[in-house]
Enzyme design. Structure first.
Site, PDB file in Angstrom:
ATOM      1  N   HIS A 272      95.750  92.832  79.120  1.00 51.11           N
ATOM      2  CA  HIS A 272      95.116  91.524  79.286  1.00 51.11           C
ATOM      3  C   HIS A 272      94.032  91.260  78.249  1.00 51.11           C
ATOM      4  CE1 HIS A 272      97.015  91.954  83.334  1.00 51.11           C
ATOM      5  NE2 HIS A 272      97.309  90.692  83.071  1.00 51.11           N
ATOM      6  N   ASP A 296      98.462  86.336  89.188  1.00 51.23           N
ATOM      7  CA  ASP A 296      97.645  87.418  89.747  1.00 51.23           C
ATOM      8  C   ASP A 296      96.164  87.265  89.418  1.00 51.23           C
ATOM      9  OD1 ASP A 296      97.487  88.218  87.024  1.00 51.23           O
ATOM     10  OD2 ASP A 296      99.205  89.543  87.266  1.00 51.23           O
ATOM     11  N   ASP A 316     101.257  78.194  87.810  1.00 43.65           N
ATOM     12  CA  ASP A 316     102.168  79.234  88.309  1.00 43.65           C
ATOM     13  C   ASP A 316     103.065  78.595  89.357  1.00 43.65           C
ATOM     14  OD1 ASP A 316     102.105  82.618  88.467  1.00 43.65           O
ATOM     15  OD2 ASP A 316     103.123  81.536  90.067  1.00 43.65           O
ATOM     16  N   ASP A 350     106.571  74.461  87.848  1.00 42.14           N
ATOM     17  CA  ASP A 350     107.253  75.101  86.732  1.00 42.14           C
ATOM     18  C   ASP A 350     106.525  74.764  85.437  1.00 42.14           C
ATOM     19  OD1 ASP A 350     109.753  76.339  85.442  1.00 42.14           O
ATOM     20  OD2 ASP A 350     109.671  74.341  84.537  1.00 42.14           O
ATOM     21  N   ASP A 368     101.546  83.960  79.958  1.00 38.73           N
ATOM     22  CA  ASP A 368     101.691  85.270  80.611  1.00 38.73           C
ATOM     23  C   ASP A 368     102.866  85.172  81.581  1.00 38.73           C
ATOM     24  OD1 ASP A 368     101.155  87.903  81.315  1.00 38.73           O
ATOM     25  OD2 ASP A 368      99.748  87.336  82.899  1.00 38.73           O
TER      26      ASP A 368
END
Length: 509
Positions: A272, A296, A316, A350, A368
């Site tokens: 990261h 996350d 996300d 999306d 990511d």
């Protein structure tokens, strides 16, 4: 037609409707499980559904040899379907966990058996229905109920059954529905049978068996998943989009999505920090940041280390992932409660759709996203996708994306780099060694004539564990096994990155 005849005809037509829904759900369920275990969703769905339909054709052909006792044959098929279909998820998970390379043998044997049984159902029901009306009306009614039932199954599976029950429970619920169809027909047509008590007792026993399987489905699922994951499973949840699993071994917390490792708490900082900070440093401003994926919260955690951040938009697709990241204590500790920061906006959509609709400009855009291991994800590594990202970058902004491993998926990595360049960016590929992943790659890009230089990255004032001027100096160096290959850009029409990724995965199996 008498009232009794109408009741019997309606029972048979309703049975057509329900068995069609069950059959389609079995198709989708087996393909979904295989995609979860093996990956390559398009290939798995094509193989599973194709073989299932072929087996249905064989079942339909074999039905012509049933010349007497049609009702008994239909009831026997339903009872057998209830048992085989209800246990199908257990069978596949067990085969993958314990049989290894024989998994496909078990898969196709199961598909063949279920498909043949489903294929026998409609011809038998149609012949039973022909006793209550003209043949042309019977065929028209049977096919119409069959098609509408299939529609119900195709809608119920992804929208209701899978997210609410998961894969194993769905199998048992549909198995119980098959058993219910048998019991209903046994009661309505009891007068045609010499003695309906033995099959009813069998159905009662099987209902208890399937019900018990439904009750212990979670425990059984954890038993099989322990064979798939090395460490203790702390959390497991099936969402409409993916299977989320969190494991722990001593101090090592790990997150898996659809069986693919997303991070290990022991070394995720290497990944990261390398993904986020060069792009943040080389942007003219760091006021507004768009993060695509990363539900996350670990990317956002690194972004928020920069002073002057005014807005972070995290896109996300799975609201369950961000909810878990905000509420599950271990994940919340790992991401530093980054998703609760008032500067962070969560968008559950999306990424491709979001970029098509959004008109906002961002100082930095960070990708990511999951690896391009299927065609659905390949669009997020296409020239068209990167062109939309370029339009969303503010002047002087930077873009970076994770790009798989330049060692394990060499062609896929360089395909992504070529694709970003084909969208009009000047690119700088680099990589970092992450022990839990291996060698991992990124592509850094700017909408300019010259590529961004990693050596210009400034990290002063940041609290980092891995990244420093010394490590930065080696990130852009590729050895002979990772150097560029002759690949071309991936597009929506030709998602070549998936083929490259699959070849790389097979090479290292």
């Amino acid at each position: 037609m008498s009232e009794q005849d109408r009741r019997e005809a309606l029972t048979l037509l309703t049975s057509v409707f329900l068995v069609a829904a069950c059959g389609l759900i079995y198709e989708l369920l087996l393909a979904t499980i295989s995609s979860y275990l093996i990956g390559s969703s398009v290939t798995q769905f094509s193989l599973c559904i194709g073989v299932f339909i072929g087996a249905m054709g064989i079942g339909s052909y074999l039905s012509q040899f049933v010349t007497a006792h049609l009702l008994r044959w239909f009831l026997s098929v339903e009872i057998l379907l209830a048992v085989v279909g209800g246990c199908s998820a257990w069978v596949l998970f067990g085969a993958y966990a314990y049989l290894g390379g024989l998994y496909y043998g078990a898969l196709f044997l199961l598909i063949g058996l279920l498909g043949a049984l489903v294929g026998i159902e409609l011809p038998l029901l149609t012949r039973l229905l022909s006793q209550y009306g003209a043949l042309k009306e019977t065929i028209a009614q049977a096919l119409s109920f069959d098609y509408v039932g299939s529609l119900l199954g195709s809608v119920a599976f992804p929208l209701v059954l899978l997210p609410a029950l998961g894969m194993t429970r769905t199998a048992f619920v549909v198995g119980l529905l098959n058993l219910g169809i048998a019991v209903w027909n046994l009661r309505v047509f009891a007068y045609r049978l010499k003695d309906s008590r033995p099959p009813l007792l069998l159905c009662a026993f099987l209902a208890v068996f399937l019900g018990f399987g439904l009750v212990i489905a979670d425990q059984a699922g954890r038993f099989f998943e322990k064979r798939l994951y090395d460490d203790e499973i702390l959390f497991a949840r099936q969402t409409p989009y993916q299977k989320i699993v969190v494991t722990r071994f001593r101090e090592d917390l790990r997150l898996y999505l659809d069986g693919n490792l997303q991070f290990s708490s022991l070394d995720e900082h290497r990944y990261h920090e390398s993904l986020v900070h060069p792009a943040m440093s080389l942007a003219i401003r760091q006021e507004s940041v768009l993060v695509l994926g990363g539900g996350d919260g670990l990317v956002v955690r690194e972004v928020l280390k920069w002073p002057g951040i005014k807005q972070v938009v995290l896109v996300d697709i799975d609201p369950a992932m961000t909810k878990i990241a905000r509420s599950y204590p271990s994940l919340k500790t790992q991401n530093g409660s980054s998703l609760d920061d008032p500067r962070v906006t969560l968008v559950h959509e999306d990424a491709f759709t979001y970029l098509m609709k959004s008109g906002a400009l961002y100082s930095v855009i960070i990708g990511d996203l999951p690896d391009p291991n299927n065609e659905a994800l390949a669009k997020l590594y296409s020239r068209e996708f990167y062109s939309m990202i370029r339009r969303r970058l503010a002047p002087g902004g930077t873009f970076v994306t994770q790009s798989t491993s330049p060692l394990f998926s060499r062609d896929a990595f360089w395909c992504i780099e070529r694709t970003v360049a084909a969208a009009g960016f000047a690119t700088t590929p680099y990589h970092v060694y992450v022990p839990s992943f291996g060698d991992w790659g990124f592509v850094l890009a700017k909408d300019s004539a010259t590529p961004p230089k990693l050596s210009d990255t400034k990290l002063t004032g940041l609290s980092l564990k891995y990244l420093n001027p010394e490590t930065l100096s080696i990130l852009g160096v590729f050895d002979a096994e990772s150097k560029p290959t002759l690949v071309t850009a991936s597009t929506l029409d030709r998602p070549q990155v998936v083929r490259h990724y699959e070849r790389g995965a097979k090479r290292w199996e």
